[in-house]
Design a protein around this motif. Sequence first.
Motif, PDB file in Angstrom:
ATOM      1  N   ARG A   1       7.391   1.289   8.985  1.00  0.00           N
ATOM      2  CA  ARG A   1       7.277   2.746   9.013  1.00  0.00           C
ATOM      3  C   ARG A   1       6.231   3.175  10.024  1.00  0.00           C
ATOM      4  NH1 ARG A   1       4.592   3.772   2.989  1.00  0.00           N
ATOM      5  NH2 ARG A   1       2.505   2.928   3.457  1.00  0.00           N
TER       6      ARG A   1
ATOM      7  N   VAL B   1       6.198  -2.689   6.143  1.00  0.00           N
ATOM      8  CA  VAL B   1       6.187  -2.265   4.750  1.00  0.00           C
ATOM      9  C   VAL B   1       6.585  -3.423   3.832  1.00  0.00           C
ATOM     10  CG1 VAL B   1       7.193  -0.701   3.052  1.00  0.00           C
ATOM     11  CG2 VAL B   1       6.720   0.110   5.381  1.00  0.00           C
TER      12      VAL B   1
ATOM     13  N   SER C   1      -0.345  -1.415  -0.173  1.00  0.00           N
ATOM     14  CA  SER C   1      -0.240  -0.019  -0.596  1.00  0.00           C
ATOM     15  C   SER C   1       1.090   0.313  -1.281  1.00  0.00           C
ATOM     16  CB  SER C   1      -0.444   0.912   0.600  1.00  0.00           C
ATOM     17  OG  SER C   1       0.533   0.672   1.591  1.00  0.00           O
ATOM     18  N   VAL C   2       2.096  -0.548  -1.181  1.00  0.00           N
ATOM     19  CA  VAL C   2       3.384  -0.254  -1.810  1.00  0.00           C
ATOM     20  C   VAL C   2       3.716  -1.227  -2.933  1.00  0.00           C
ATOM     21  CG1 VAL C   2       4.214   0.688   0.384  1.00  0.00           C
ATOM     22  CG2 VAL C   2       4.855  -1.650  -0.277  1.00  0.00           C
TER      23      VAL C   2
ATOM     24  N   PHE D   1       7.457  -0.151  -4.467  1.00  0.00           N
ATOM     25  CA  PHE D   1       8.631  -0.382  -3.622  1.00  0.00           C
ATOM     26  C   PHE D   1       9.233  -1.743  -3.942  1.00  0.00           C
ATOM     27  CE2 PHE D   1       7.341   2.378   0.307  1.00  0.00           C
ATOM     28  CZ  PHE D   1       7.110   3.456  -0.545  1.00  0.00           C
TER      29      PHE D   1
ATOM     30  N   MET E   1      12.223   2.920  -3.325  1.00  0.00           N
ATOM     31  CA  MET E   1      10.872   3.470  -3.275  1.00  0.00           C
ATOM     32  C   MET E   1      10.672   4.387  -4.476  1.00  0.00           C
ATOM     33  SD  MET E   1      10.567   4.296   0.807  1.00  0.00           S
ATOM     34  CE  MET E   1      11.828   5.557   0.758  1.00  0.00           C
TER      35      MET E   1
ATOM     36  N   LEU F   1       6.647   7.815  -5.218  1.00  0.00           N
ATOM     37  CA  LEU F   1       6.298   8.116  -3.834  1.00  0.00           C
ATOM     38  C   LEU F   1       5.092   9.035  -3.749  1.00  0.00           C
ATOM     39  CD1 LEU F   1       9.896   8.422  -2.422  1.00  0.00           C
ATOM     40  CD2 LEU F   1       8.105   6.983  -1.447  1.00  0.00           C
TER      41      LEU F   1
ATOM     42  N   GLU G   1       1.314  10.096   1.320  1.00  0.00           N
ATOM     43  CA  GLU G   1       0.948   9.154   2.384  1.00  0.00           C
ATOM     44  C   GLU G   1       2.064   8.181   2.736  1.00  0.00           C
ATOM     45  OE1 GLU G   1      -0.783   9.836  -0.408  1.00  0.00           O
ATOM     46  OE2 GLU G   1      -1.763   8.040  -1.212  1.00  0.00           O
ATOM     47  N   ASP G   2       3.150   8.196   1.976  1.00  0.00           N
ATOM     48  CA  ASP G   2       4.325   7.398   2.331  1.00  0.00           C
ATOM     49  C   ASP G   2       5.199   8.108   3.364  1.00  0.00           C
ATOM     50  OD1 ASP G   2       4.566   6.519  -1.125  1.00  0.00           O
ATOM     51  OD2 ASP G   2       3.816   5.243   0.502  1.00  0.00           O
TER      52      ASP G   2
ATOM     53  N   TYR H   1      11.006   5.578   8.732  1.00  0.00           N
ATOM     54  CA  TYR H   1      11.191   4.202   8.278  1.00  0.00           C
ATOM     55  C   TYR H   1      12.252   3.526   9.144  1.00  0.00           C
ATOM     56  CZ  TYR H   1       8.258   4.900   4.207  1.00  0.00           C
ATOM     57  OH  TYR H   1       7.178   5.126   3.380  1.00  0.00           O
TER      58      TYR H   1
END
Length: 121
Positions: free
Chosen positions: A38, A48, A62-63, A67, A82, A85, A88-89, A93
């Motif tokens: 992303r 990601v 962070s995911v 995710f 995802m 959410l 900041e996402d 992508y």
Amino acid sequence: QVQLVESGGGLVQAGGSLRLSCAASGSFFRINAMGWYRQAPEKQRELVATITSGGSTNYINSVKGRFTISRDNAKNTVYLQMNSLKPEDTAVYYCNANARPYDRIIPLDYWGQGTQVTVSS
């Protein structure tokens, strides 16, 4: 060569969910790892999640827990579910596939055109 077509982006409120899909087509011997990257405005593209042909996965911190990457090898398709959410996402992508075309010995990296994901607060 390999073509990647993404779908599933859109606008969602914080806490919501989206599912991205990326289908590979073309003339290739095999697809190795596939992944999602992303790029947010004025930021560098970041990895990601990735998944190998055998199903091993890797995520950025962070995911993790939010995710999930998966793939259907029969359909040459990779998905990114995802959940939870956050603003900041928000980013474009991109789907990535490392694949070996029939006319090459060394595999190459291929990219999709990108799909916008926007998370509102």
